[in-house]
Enzyme design. Structure first.
Site, mmCIF file in Angstrom:
data_model
loop_
_atom_site.group_PDB
_atom_site.id
_atom_site.type_symbol
_atom_site.label_atom_id
_atom_site.label_comp_id
_atom_site.label_asym_id
_atom_site.label_seq_id
_atom_site.Cartn_x
_atom_site.Cartn_y
_atom_site.Cartn_z
ATOM 1 C CB SER A 4 37.733 -101.486 -4.780
ATOM 2 O OG SER A 4 39.011 -100.887 -4.701
ATOM 3 C CD GLN A 33 40.143 -103.541 -1.371
ATOM 4 O OE1 GLN A 33 39.604 -102.704 -2.081
ATOM 5 N NE2 GLN A 33 41.393 -103.894 -1.531
ATOM 6 C CE LYS A 87 40.317 -109.654 -2.592
ATOM 7 N NZ LYS A 87 41.568 -109.697 -3.364
ATOM 8 C CG HIS A 117 45.703 -108.347 -5.751
ATOM 9 N ND1 HIS A 117 45.517 -107.792 -4.509
ATOM 10 C CD2 HIS A 117 45.213 -107.444 -6.632
ATOM 11 C CE1 HIS A 117 44.965 -106.598 -4.624
ATOM 12 N NE2 HIS A 117 44.756 -106.369 -5.908
ATOM 13 C CG ASP A 172 40.205 -113.544 -4.708
ATOM 14 O OD1 ASP A 172 41.382 -113.798 -5.028
ATOM 15 O OD2 ASP A 172 39.913 -112.587 -3.968
ATOM 16 N N GLY A 203 41.098 -117.249 -10.595
ATOM 17 C CA GLY A 203 41.033 -118.346 -11.556
ATOM 18 C C GLY A 203 39.661 -118.911 -11.812
ATOM 19 N NE ARG A 211 39.383 -116.369 -15.883
ATOM 20 C CZ ARG A 211 40.021 -115.857 -14.837
ATOM 21 N NH1 ARG A 211 39.443 -115.923 -13.637
ATOM 22 N NH2 ARG A 211 41.198 -115.292 -14.963
ATOM 23 N N GLY A 252 35.891 -111.932 -9.667
ATOM 24 C CA GLY A 252 36.498 -110.682 -10.101
ATOM 25 C C GLY A 252 36.439 -110.509 -11.605
ATOM 26 N NE ARG A 253 42.262 -110.847 -14.911
ATOM 27 C CZ ARG A 253 43.223 -110.917 -13.992
ATOM 28 N NH1 ARG A 253 43.079 -111.743 -12.960
ATOM 29 N NH2 ARG A 253 44.308 -110.172 -14.090
#
Length: 417
Positions: free
Chosen positions: A113, A134, A273, A297, A329, A331, A333, A352-353
């Protein structure tokens, strides 16, 4: 690399997420936790995957599995890359470089980022594979051009342009914590302001005192980070401050694409994106983009928009014959989620997460464990559904899925992250 028993025993990314929240204080972790408004889209991203039902072909056996994929000429050993996530250095020392090293170890790409605290040159050097940058236009066109030139010299091989950040979404829980007030420096404050500064830190003492390893790491990593990849005309990095007004005044528009394309190089890939609809995907292709990322996002911008998987299901089929590469991207997991995404024709997914969960739980060891969990889950799902490669998942497509006849969502596990 030392691996604690807590990391070693983690069986799912939810375990690592809980560990991350124990290690990192809420004033910091909530930046990565929260979604916009009532967090309906954040939760919907996850539930859309959980409500997908798979077909199984039995009596199959594979000596080896092929989890590789190709994205814009980049050979990925696993069908995911690290999504660009800002401020990783607040949860682990030089977190962006650590994430890049783990991505390289797994044979995949690091997305960096603009809003990062580790120099892009250091991030690129940390990875044995490619890195993508990004770009936000914080600081204006000249600042962006400096970032583009640095990224090219550092060896970044693709450029993300994010189109869903005209303003920052309202992430209420974190806003109520007033994080920027807590980060304000002592210098330049008046007498009354200094008193408020002291009182604010006293309020934060309980959550800091129970997370001393994190605090020690932060202080040893130069304290409050700065955005070292946003350099102004005086050669100074942007302070760690509210970027909402910056995003609002410098949002990417289609009109910006031409000068960005020229500066980046017409032979270098550009990825758009934050695409929600086929019309924007077509517009991206028309202006010369090479790929799009279906993304809301992570539910952090506009609430009550469709889950990303539903965008893929409803909008991507309208683009048959397109030359774009499709990524997504939001959701994801577990490995089964990745398998589901691939069955819709996605070339690779952004993590991401689940990346934040591992990095915040234990740096390189934690992120390595997160990626091991994803890979193990993907390979287990492939063996159990009877497919031997990512290409086969894509070719089977809808035949890998069946209609879910369960009503409601009471059968789904409690939402963790």
């Amino acid at each position: 690399m030392t691996v604690s028993s807590e990391l070693r025993d983690a069986l799912c990314t939810e375990d690592l997420w809980r560990r991350m929240r124990k290690r990192v204080p809420p004033i910091v972790s909530e930046y990565f936790v929260g979604g916009a408004d009532e967090e309906i889209t954040l939760k919907g991203n996850v539930k859309a995957f959980q409500q997908t039902v798979l077909n199984v072909r039995g009596a199959t056996r594979f000596e080896t599995l092929d989890t590789s994929t190709t994205v814009l000429g980049h050979e990925l050993a696993v069908p995911w890359y690290i999504s660009p996530v800002g401020s990783l250095r607040t949860i682990y020392p030089k977190g962006d470089a650590v994430a890049a090293r783990v991505a390289g170890n797994f044979g995949t790409v690091m997305g960096l980022s603009t809003l990062s605290g580790t120099r892009m040159e250091e991030v690129a050097a940390a990875s044995s594979k490619q890195c993508w940058f990004q770009l936000y236009l914080c600081g204006g066109r000249d600042t962006a051009l400096r970032a583009i030139n640095r990224a090219k010299k550092a060896g970044f091989t693709a450029l993300f342009l994010t189109i869903d950040t005209g303003v920052s979404g309202q992430r209420r829980v974190h806003e109520r914590m007033k994080p920027l007030q807590a980060l304000h420096p002592w210098e330049g404050l008046s007498g009354n302001e200094r008193l408020q500064w002291i009182l604010r830190r006293l309020q934060l003492a309980p959550q800091m005192s129970t997370r001393l390893p994190w605090l020690t790491d932060l202080l040893g990593d130069e304290g409050v980070m700065r955005f070292v990849n946003i350099i102004d005309d005086k050669g100074e990095p942007m302070p760690f401050t509210d970027i909402g007004s910056q995003l609002a005044s410098s949002a990417v528009t289609w009109a910006d694409f031409e000068w960005i394309r020229e500066a980046w190089g017409r032979d270098r890939p550009i990825i758009i994106k934050g695409v929600h609809c086929a019309d924007d995907a077509k517009r991206a292709e028309d202006v010369g983009a090479n790929a799009v990322v279906w993304s809301n996002h992570g539910g952090r911008q506009m609430d009550r928009v469709p889950p990303t998987l539903h965008m893929v299901q409803s909008e991507m089929p309208k683009l048959s014959g397109s030359g774009l590469t499709f990524l997504m991207d939001g959701g994801i997991r577990c490995g089964t989620d990745i398998l589901i995404a691939m069955s819709h024709g996605i070339q690779a997914v952004g993590i991401g997460r689940a990346m934040v969960a591992g990095l915040g739980a234990g740096g390189e060891a934690g992120l390595t464990r997160s990626f091991e969990i994803l890979r193990e889950g993907l390979e287990r799902g492939m063996r159990l559904t009877g497919v031997g490669s990512v290409d086969e998942i894509r070719s089977m497509g809808a035949d890998l899925r069946c209609e879910c006849l369960l009503q409601g969502d009471s059968h789904l596990p409690p939402f963790v992250y």
